[in-house]
Design an enzyme around this catalytic site. Structure first.
Site, PDB file in Angstrom:
ATOM      1  N   HIS A  70      67.831  -4.949   9.245  1.00  0.00           N
ATOM      2  CA  HIS A  70      68.477  -5.053  10.544  1.00  0.00           C
ATOM      3  C   HIS A  70      69.500  -3.929  10.708  1.00  0.00           C
ATOM      4  O   HIS A  70      70.330  -3.720   9.823  1.00  0.00           O
ATOM      5  CB  HIS A  70      69.205  -6.395  10.683  1.00  0.00           C
ATOM      6  CG  HIS A  70      68.347  -7.587  10.390  1.00  0.00           C
ATOM      7  ND1 HIS A  70      68.876  -8.793   9.985  1.00  0.00           N
ATOM      8  CD2 HIS A  70      67.006  -7.766  10.450  1.00  0.00           C
ATOM      9  CE1 HIS A  70      67.892  -9.665   9.814  1.00  0.00           C
ATOM     10  NE2 HIS A  70      66.746  -9.070  10.079  1.00  0.00           N
ATOM     11  N   TYR A 133      80.092  -9.943   4.615  1.00  0.00           N
ATOM     12  CA  TYR A 133      80.246  -8.663   5.302  1.00  0.00           C
ATOM     13  C   TYR A 133      81.245  -8.774   6.453  1.00  0.00           C
ATOM     14  O   TYR A 133      81.267  -9.742   7.207  1.00  0.00           O
ATOM     15  CB  TYR A 133      78.909  -8.103   5.785  1.00  0.00           C
ATOM     16  CG  TYR A 133      78.007  -9.040   6.549  1.00  0.00           C
ATOM     17  CD1 TYR A 133      77.890  -8.961   7.925  1.00  0.00           C
ATOM     18  CD2 TYR A 133      77.237  -9.993   5.870  1.00  0.00           C
ATOM     19  CE1 TYR A 133      77.043  -9.800   8.626  1.00  0.00           C
ATOM     20  CE2 TYR A 133      76.389 -10.840   6.561  1.00  0.00           C
ATOM     21  CZ  TYR A 133      76.294 -10.747   7.937  1.00  0.00           C
ATOM     22  OH  TYR A 133      75.458 -11.584   8.631  1.00  0.00           O
TER      23      TYR A 133
END
Length: 473
Positions: A70, A133
């Site tokens: 992604h 993240y």
């Protein structure tokens, strides 16, 4: 097993901007501790100050869980809280490294900075792995993503656990192959004031760059209450503000004062908030009018502002707002000459008409040709020197307006003696409308911009070229 005792240090990869970081992890009989994100230390060590606003955690039950590839429209700081992964990154950005692949293992002692447009994927190598993240934009269902198939033959990622034995989603398994993708374009640059003298020079400088957009006031009103939502600002990397209220004398009237503050201060405050929120670099064009002109030498960027009139006050206030933006360049200039109505064209026209004008001879400065100004702005964005204020004019000796007028007359084949030098007070003695005070010294020191590798053009040579290109009128 987590590697303890490493120093904080980066390792570059073949993908531009994709950087692996070793993280210090401190462990004992109780477990371990690390600073997963420490802005001050990491920025000092070279990590981009990317301004994270959201923290996400992906927990994976089993080894072999595979997610990606992604490319989201934001930067990411990726690390492992527990467990171990095999990570794969593919550059999906438009450019020469499109399709480049990098792989490595991450455990709690290693992290990676993933720039916008680089595809991110991972496969867990241990059960109960938590992948975390930080991102510098809030998730939105309207955000535009780019996806690549985990089994893409061109990327040819050597997954430790073959994909037919791994755990992955049907959606990830159905993503397109590399030949089917449209590369992620660069974030856009927006030029405001695109129909002005500088705006036209910036159009010429950026030429046919597809990522550059231009907006005149009719396209985007900076004073509009809806400016903050007038664009999808997450898609922009840079705003060049070449728009301003510049009617220095009219600014001394009640109506002009209101309009000058609206355009040069209130609108700039909104731009500054937008740039700060979305991590945009804001380039703002300023003026010699922020100084009172009483200095005996060229003004340096560190000299304090001391404006005389309303226009100068609004420009100084706008500069102060722009200076709050983390990524900013304030470009301070003077005596701008470009494609449009200006002093040089006026003098050339008067020469042709046989008019012998009075011209002020007690204001000293340098002309700035818009080609130099546009080149300098382009240079700052390419070279990316430290953010801050940069003086930018054409180069050469300081001159008066009367000196310039005489040179215009001479270059257009007329007698320079026809110019009569007068003081500022004499020139405006019969004015019936308010007159703004002018700085007598507008010379700007160019040492800072030239130290970045930029060479301004010589003003007299630029004047000759300008008159040759524009004709005598």
């Amino acid at each position: 097993m987590t590697d303890y005792g490493k120093a904080l240090q980066p390792t570059t990869t073949p993908i531009p901007g994709l950087v692996v970081w070793d993280l210090p992890v401190h462990g004992d009989n109780r477990g371990w501790f690390k600073e997963n994100w420490q802005r001050e230390k990491m920025v000092a060590a070279g990590l981009p100050d990317f301004g994270p606003v959201q923290n996400n955690i992906s927990f994976n039950d089993a080894a072999g869980t595979t997610r990606g590839i992604h490319a989201e429209p934001w930067d990411k700081w990726v690390s492992v809280a527990t467990g171990r992964i095999f990570g794969a990154w593919v550059d999906l950005r438009e450019g020469p490294t499109f399709g480049a692949v990098y792989t490595c293992e991450l455990d709690p002692s290693r992290a990676i900075f993933v720039p916008r447009g680089v595809g991110n994927a991972y496969q867990t190598l241990e059960p109960d792995t938590a992948y975390t993240y930080l991102v510098n934009d809030h998730w939105s269902p309207a955000a535009s993503y780019t996806f690549l198939n985990l089994a893409d033959e061109t990327a040819a990622i050597a997954w430790p656990i073959p994909l037919d034995e791994a755990e992955l989603s049907a959606k990830d398994a159905a993503h397109p192959r590399l030949p089917e993708l449209t590369p992620v374009p660069p974030r856009k640059t927006l030029v405001l004031g695109a129909n002005g003298q500088l705006g036209r020079a910036l159009r010429a400088r950026f030429a046919d760059a597809t990522h550059v957009e231009y907006a005149a006031r009719a396209d985007l009103d900076l004073a509009s209450a809806g400016l903050a939502t007038a664009r999808s600002w997450r898609d922009y990397d840079t705003i060049i503000n070449a728009a301003a209220y510049t009617a220095v004398d009219t600014a001394e009237t009640p109506e002009g004062r209101r309009d000058a503050w609206a355009a040069n201060v209130s609108a700039i405050g909104t731009l500054a908030r937008i740039a700060t929120q979305y991590g945009i670099t804001l380039v703002h064009v300023s003026s010699d009018y922020v100084y009172d002109g009483t200095g005996t030498g060229p003004y340096r960027e560190t000299d304090p502002c001391c404006p005389l009139g309303v226009y100068g006050q609004t420009k100084a206030a706008g500069d102060a707002l722009v200076a709050t933006v983390p990524r900013h360049y304030i470009v301070r200039t003077s005596w701008v000459i470009g494609d449009g109505k200006n002093f040089v064209r006026t003098m050339a026209t008067l020469a042709e008409r046989g008019v012998d004008p009075n011209v002020v001879d007690d204001q000293v400065g340098r002309l700035t040709f818009t080609d130099d100004l546009a080149r300098g702005i382009h240079h700052l964005l390419e070279a990316r020197p430290p953010h801050g204020v940069y003086n930018l004019t054409s180069d050469g000796p300081a001159t008066t307006w009367a000196d310039i007028a005489r040179r215009v007359f001479e270059l257009t084949g007329h007698d320079p003696a026809r110019i009569r030098g007068v003081s500022t007070e004499q020139y405006f003695a019969t004015a019936s409308a308010p007159v703004a005070p002018r700085p007598r010294n507008s010379v700007l020191d160019l040492a800072k911009i030239t130290a970045t590798g930029f060479a301004p053009g010589a003003s007299w040579a630029r004047l000759e070229d300008y008159l040759g290109a524009a004709g005598a009128s």
